[in-house]
Design an enzyme around this catalytic site. Structure first.
Site, mmCIF file in Angstrom:
data_model
loop_
_atom_site.group_PDB
_atom_site.id
_atom_site.type_symbol
_atom_site.label_atom_id
_atom_site.label_comp_id
_atom_site.label_asym_id
_atom_site.label_seq_id
_atom_site.Cartn_x
_atom_site.Cartn_y
_atom_site.Cartn_z
ATOM 1 N N LYS A 113 -38.528 -19.807 48.337
ATOM 2 C CA LYS A 113 -38.027 -20.798 49.551
ATOM 3 C C LYS A 113 -38.764 -21.701 49.708
ATOM 4 C CE LYS A 113 -36.205 -16.505 51.923
ATOM 5 N NZ LYS A 113 -34.765 -16.587 51.924
ATOM 6 N N ASP A 121 -37.905 -9.645 57.290
ATOM 7 C CA ASP A 121 -36.957 -9.125 56.322
ATOM 8 C C ASP A 121 -36.968 -7.679 56.178
ATOM 9 O OD1 ASP A 121 -34.837 -10.281 55.018
ATOM 10 O OD2 ASP A 121 -36.156 -10.602 53.172
ATOM 11 N N ARG A 123 -30.247 -7.056 48.242
ATOM 12 C CA ARG A 123 -29.127 -6.399 47.632
ATOM 13 C C ARG A 123 -29.596 -5.507 46.547
ATOM 14 N NH1 ARG A 123 -25.367 -11.586 46.543
ATOM 15 N NH2 ARG A 123 -26.723 -12.122 48.331
HETATM 16 N N1 BES Z 1 -33.898 -12.630 53.779
HETATM 17 C C1 BES Z 1 -32.774 -13.570 53.263
HETATM 18 C C2 BES Z 1 -31.460 -13.929 54.368
HETATM 19 C C3 BES Z 1 -32.016 -14.234 55.498
HETATM 20 C C4 BES Z 1 -31.866 -15.473 55.955
HETATM 21 C C5 BES Z 1 -32.729 -13.219 56.624
HETATM 22 C C6 BES Z 1 -32.114 -15.849 57.268
HETATM 23 C C7 BES Z 1 -33.019 -13.964 57.817
HETATM 24 C C8 BES Z 1 -32.633 -15.213 58.122
HETATM 25 C C9 BES Z 1 -32.023 -13.138 51.616
HETATM 26 O O1 BES Z 1 -33.031 -12.449 50.933
HETATM 27 C C10 BES Z 1 -31.774 -14.356 51.194
HETATM 28 O O2 BES Z 1 -32.750 -14.994 50.773
HETATM 29 N N2 BES Z 1 -30.595 -14.678 51.047
HETATM 30 C C11 BES Z 1 -30.227 -15.696 50.198
HETATM 31 C C12 BES Z 1 -29.074 -15.143 48.997
HETATM 32 C C13 BES Z 1 -28.791 -16.209 48.128
HETATM 33 C C14 BES Z 1 -29.837 -16.750 47.185
HETATM 34 C C15 BES Z 1 -27.638 -15.792 47.421
HETATM 35 C C16 BES Z 1 -29.551 -16.661 51.064
HETATM 36 O O3 BES Z 1 -28.799 -16.305 52.148
HETATM 37 O O4 BES Z 1 -29.666 -17.977 50.990
HETATM 38 ZN ZN ZN Z 2 -34.448 -11.215 51.931
HETATM 39 MN MN MN Z 3 -34.421 -13.331 49.883
#
Ligand code: BES
Ligand code: ZN
Ligand code: MN
Length: 508
Positions: free
Chosen positions: A282, A293, A356
């Protein structure tokens, strides 16, 4: 954690440091809500006028402090806004009472003992007030050298004792309402503590140890699969996500059983103790709050313990899928294929879509016990935050009636939620040329794509729902109502209420 004690009572009893009353908003200006008659009398019936002079309107969230007149056994009156006055004959809405009690409790930090004289027309109202007080009084100061207001660092919290007026001390309905609120409030606050604990102090092993201690305390059965056990069992999803971290992953199964239960619920929580994104790292600006998380696993954990404390006539199994998602030489790469616990293979296209993967293994493990229903809770996608904002979680399910019930249960618990679809056409975006499925699909509707991925790992014929709490799990804004900054404990009350309704035979 706050050690606030709640007591229902008819009269304030010994001197309190403050008395909380309600003010509603009427067409004519602020009106004093029922419950505050004695306080109003001490102002010769002129309290509404005094409040108006001070600029109070009775709006939700408003807090007015005023010196108490002689004759009241307290130095301070705290008037809290309840919003619009209800129609004649109707009582105050439970959520309005919960929020007002929370606002007052937050405003009373540093106070030893406060009496709450809010409108109580039965045990339900008292329960809402009790919940609001406990949740609003929450503070996380474990890492502060000198906690707010110079309070001693003894874990006693900002407000010490709340006397809840309007109940009948010792009367069954009122005492039960306060006991229920205490069990749920304390466990929900514990979930908040887990979310707020920095990730260097809460890795999967540490989280599992907290679950072990709670299991010992409440007589729950617990099984902790460590890295070796996960390898032996073939949990490729959890291992793949946790492989980049110096802290090894865990799968925790925590079971509460009632001897006369005839239903079994399985709750599955995403427990990424820190989500850096892994090799698909990220960018700065997106990782500062990623200790949150594991909020799904924290909610599941709290709900199972609360169900046990309440002695609900239902079996509840909690599954905590714990891993830290980090980049390193041993981390999963975009392009890797994982063999999951279910036997399916997953092409990992983005290591940041890790939730997931850990959930898939836990959902398949939960399915093997053939529960009557599975509910998973996860901070799963940024897409759900874009869709529903920061205070509402999304509900997806493979059963329309179950999804609708969960939505009702959430709303009546005071947790805003909304139903989302699982459109079949989004499934083909996850087709992979090398594996059974990829862990990413179309970007548009990303929250629903994630839900469709999870659905692949539910055992045949099992009712399942998925709560995407990425928005409401962590409050980055200022505190409001009974919700503090940081971890919120969202979904705990929905899960507990679902267990209660299942125990009562009101569902399926
Ligand atoms: N933990 C994140 C989602 C998240 C975002 C939680 C903001 C809390 C606040 C999750 O693991 C993630 O990174 N999801 C990605 C998925 C994508 C790569 C398909 C996302 O939502 O960008
Ligand atoms: Zn996550
Ligand atoms: Mn993630």
């Amino acid at each position: 954690m706050t050690a606030l004690t709640l007591k229902p009572a008819v009269a304030p009893g010994p001197r309190a440091d403050a008395i909380v009353i309600g003010v509603a908003k009427a067409g004519t200006g602020p009106v004093v809500a029922p419950g505050a008659e004695a306080v109003d009398q001490a102002y010769d019936g002129g309290l509404a006028g005094v409040l108006k002079t001070l600029g109070a309107s009775g709006a939700e969230g408003e807090l007015t402090k005023l010196p108490a007149p002689a004759g009241l056994d307290t130095p301070l009156v705290v008037a809290v806004g309840l919003g619009a006055e209800p129609e004649a004959d109707a009582g105050y809405d439970a959520e309005a009472l919960r929020r007002a009690a929370g606002v007052a409790a937050r405003g009373l930090s540093g106070t030893k003992k406060a009496a709450f004289a809010l409108p109580v027309d039965g045990p339900g109202a008292l329960a809402a007030i009790a919940e609001g007080v406990l949740l609003g009084a929450y503070a996380f100061d474990a890492y502060k050298e000198s906690p707010k207001d110079g309070e001693a660092k003894d874990g006693s919290g900002p407000l010490g004792e709340a006397v809840l007026l309007g109940g009948e001390e010792g009367e069954a309905g009122f005492q039960a309402a306060v006991d229920r609120a205490t069990a749920i409030g304390e466990e929900l606050n514990r979930a908040r503590d887990l979310v707020n604990t920095p990730p260097n102090d809460l890795d999967p092993e540490a989280f599992a140890a907290v679950a072990q201690a709670a299991a010992d305390e409440h007589g729950l059965t617990i099984e902790v699969l460590d890295e070796q056990a996960l390898k032996d069992g073939g949990y490729g999803g959890i291992l793949g996500v946790g492989g980049g971290s110096a802290s090894t992953p865990r799968l925790v199964k925590l079971a509460y059983k009632h001897p006369e239960a005839d239903k079994h619920l399985a709750y599955v929580g995403k427990g990424i103790t820190y989500d850096s994104g892994g090799i698909s790292l990220k960018p700065a600006g997106h990782n500062e709050t990623m200790k949150c998380d594991m909020a799904g696993a924290a909610a599941v954990f709290a709900a199972v313990v609360a169900a046990a404390r309440l002695g609900l006539k239902v079996n509840v199994t909690g599954w905590l899928a714990l891993a830290e998602n980090m980049p390193s030489g041993s981390a999963t790469r975009p392009g890797d294929v994982l063999r999951m616990y279910s036997g399916k293979t997953v092409e990992v296209l983005n290591t940041d879509a890790e939730g997931r993967l850990v959930l898939a293994d836990a959902l398949w493990a939960a399915s093997a016990e053939e529960p009557d229903a599975i509910v998973d809770v996860a901070t799963l996608t940024g897409a759900m935050v874009l869709a529903l904002g920061n205070r509402t979680f999304g509900i997806m399910a493979n059963d329309d009636a179950f999804r609708t019930s969960l939505h009702e249960v959430a709303e009546e618990s005071g947790e805003p939620a909304w139903q989302m679809p699982l459109p079949e056409h989004l499934r083909k975006g996850m087709d992979s040329p090398v594996a059974d499925i990829a862990n990413m699909g179309e970007r548009m509707g990303g929250g629903l794509v994630a839900g469709l991925f999870l659905r692949e790992f539910i055992g045949e014929g099992i009712t399942w729902a998925h709560l995407d709490i990425a928005g409401p799990a962590f409050n980055e804004g200022g505190p409001f109502g009974y919700t503090p900054k940081g971890g919120t404990g969202t979904a705990v009350r929905t899960l507990v209420r679902l267990a209660e309704q299942t125990a009562d035979g009101d569902l399926g």
